[in-house]
Design a protein around this motif. Structure first.
Motif, short mmCIF file in Angstrom:
data_model
loop_
_atom_site.label_atom_id
_atom_site.label_comp_id
_atom_site.label_asym_id
_atom_site.label_seq_id
_atom_site.Cartn_x
_atom_site.Cartn_y
_atom_site.Cartn_z
N ILE A 41 0.86 -1.18 0.00
CA ILE A 41 0.00 0.00 0.00
C ILE A 41 0.90 1.23 0.00
CG2 ILE A 41 -1.82 1.27 1.24
CD1 ILE A 41 -2.39 -1.42 2.73
N TRP A 42 0.52 2.22 -0.80
CA TRP A 42 1.22 3.50 -0.84
C TRP A 42 0.25 4.58 -0.41
CZ3 TRP A 42 0.84 7.02 -5.45
CH2 TRP A 42 1.59 8.19 -5.29
N HIS A 43 0.61 5.36 0.62
CA HIS A 43 -0.23 6.46 1.09
C HIS A 43 0.43 7.78 0.69
CE1 HIS A 43 -3.24 8.47 3.52
NE2 HIS A 43 -2.27 9.30 3.88
N ALA A 44 -0.36 8.62 0.01
CA ALA A 44 0.17 9.89 -0.47
C ALA A 44 -0.92 10.95 -0.42
CB ALA A 44 0.68 9.73 -1.90
N PHE A 45 -0.50 12.19 -0.49
CA PHE A 45 -1.46 13.28 -0.62
C PHE A 45 -0.83 14.39 -1.43
CE2 PHE A 45 0.70 14.07 3.41
CZ PHE A 45 1.05 15.41 3.31
N GLY A 46 -1.68 15.20 -1.97
CA GLY A 46 -1.28 16.33 -2.82
C GLY A 46 -2.41 16.64 -3.77
N ASP A 47 -2.20 17.61 -4.64
CA ASP A 47 -3.24 17.90 -5.63
C ASP A 47 -3.19 16.84 -6.73
OD1 ASP A 47 -1.46 18.75 -7.85
OD2 ASP A 47 -1.04 20.48 -6.58
N SER A 48 -4.21 16.82 -7.55
CA SER A 48 -4.31 15.72 -8.53
C SER A 48 -3.16 15.74 -9.54
CB SER A 48 -5.67 15.75 -9.24
OG SER A 48 -5.87 16.97 -9.90
N ASP A 49 -2.67 16.91 -9.95
CA ASP A 49 -1.54 16.95 -10.89
C ASP A 49 -0.28 16.38 -10.26
OD1 ASP A 49 -3.08 18.10 -12.91
OD2 ASP A 49 -2.53 20.16 -12.35
N THR A 50 -0.02 16.73 -9.00
CA THR A 50 1.14 16.20 -8.30
C THR A 50 1.03 14.69 -8.14
OG1 THR A 50 1.46 18.28 -7.10
CG2 THR A 50 2.44 16.29 -6.13
N LEU A 51 -0.14 14.22 -7.74
CA LEU A 51 -0.32 12.78 -7.56
C LEU A 51 -0.20 12.03 -8.88
CD1 LEU A 51 -3.19 12.77 -4.92
CD2 LEU A 51 -0.79 12.13 -4.58
N ARG A 52 -0.72 12.60 -9.95
CA ARG A 52 -0.60 11.96 -11.27
C ARG A 52 0.87 11.79 -11.63
NH1 ARG A 52 -3.88 15.02 -13.57
NH2 ARG A 52 -5.69 13.71 -13.30
N ARG A 53 1.68 12.85 -11.40
CA ARG A 53 3.12 12.78 -11.69
C ARG A 53 3.79 11.71 -10.82
NH1 ARG A 53 4.85 17.30 -9.82
NH2 ARG A 53 6.09 16.49 -8.12
N LYS A 54 3.44 11.67 -9.55
CA LYS A 54 4.06 10.70 -8.65
C LYS A 54 3.65 9.27 -9.01
CE LYS A 54 5.04 13.98 -5.05
NZ LYS A 54 6.47 14.01 -5.27
N ILE A 55 2.43 9.09 -9.45
CA ILE A 55 2.00 7.76 -9.91
C ILE A 55 2.83 7.35 -11.12
CG2 ILE A 55 0.10 6.51 -11.02
CD1 ILE A 55 -1.80 8.17 -9.14
N SER A 75 -3.53 4.76 -1.30
CA SER A 75 -4.29 5.31 -0.18
C SER A 75 -4.10 6.82 -0.15
CB SER A 75 -3.76 4.68 1.12
OG SER A 75 -4.28 5.35 2.25
N GLY A 76 -5.20 7.55 0.10
CA GLY A 76 -5.11 9.01 0.12
C GLY A 76 -5.88 9.60 1.28
N GLN A 77 -5.58 10.85 1.55
CA GLN A 77 -6.19 11.58 2.67
C GLN A 77 -7.45 12.30 2.19
OE1 GLN A 77 -4.87 11.68 5.85
NE2 GLN A 77 -6.70 12.77 6.48
N ILE A 78 -8.56 12.08 2.90
CA ILE A 78 -9.81 12.79 2.61
C ILE A 78 -9.76 14.15 3.28
CG2 ILE A 78 -12.29 12.81 3.03
CD1 ILE A 78 -11.65 10.68 1.09
N VAL A 79 -10.07 15.19 2.53
CA VAL A 79 -10.15 16.55 3.07
C VAL A 79 -11.47 17.16 2.62
CG1 VAL A 79 -7.67 16.94 3.19
CG2 VAL A 79 -8.88 17.49 1.09
N PRO A 80 -12.03 18.12 3.32
CA PRO A 80 -11.48 18.68 4.54
C PRO A 80 -11.64 17.71 5.70
CG PRO A 80 -13.59 19.70 4.08
CD PRO A 80 -13.28 18.78 2.93
#
Length: 132
Positions: A41-55, A75-80
């Motif tokens: 499992i990989w847990h990450a957070f950021g905006d969608s462009d950042t996450l797309r690049r990291k993927i 896995s990602g963080q739900i906000v707010p």
């Protein structure tokens, strides 16, 4: 990670199932290479462009070692969320964006001492809507 894997392999009695390895973070040179080699499992957070690049980077590391990137759950963080400051919350992907990026596990964090779970109801409704 080799030290952790070695210790897990020597547990007596051994675990009754494989213990999943969760790695959190998005460092593209080290962390994502460790995720590719070891994580379930990989847990990450950021905006969608950042996450797309990291993927994309993670998938590149997986290809380099011959691992199918689909073996790693995202896995990602739900906000707010009460535990995420508003200024950070505004820079993070929405649950719908996370889902569109292939994230299947979601964390919603709460801080005390006043545990108001009422805001969690909308996230449970969202989850139930998407898990049909």
């Amino acid at each position: 990670m080799p030290r952790i894997e070695n210790r897990l392999a020597r547990l007596n009695p051994p675990p009754t199932r494989k213990i999943p390895v969760l790695v959190g973070g998005g460092g593209e040179k080290k962390t994502l290479r460790i995720v590719a080699a070891h994580a379930d499992i990989w847990h990450a957070f950021g905006d969608s462009d950042t996450l797309r690049r990291k993927i994309d980077v993670l998938e590149g590391h997986c290809r380099a070692i011959g691992r199918d990137p689909k073996e790693i759950e995202h896995s990602g963080q739900i906000v707010p969320s009460p535990a995420v400051p508003a200024e950070l919350s505004d820079t993070m992907a929405t649950p719908d964006e996370l889902r569109d990026l292939g994230f299947t596990l979601f964390a919603w964090t709460i801080g005390g001492p006043n545990y108001d779970l009422e805001p969690l109801r909308k996230w449970i409704t969202w989850r139930d809507k998407h898990n049909g």
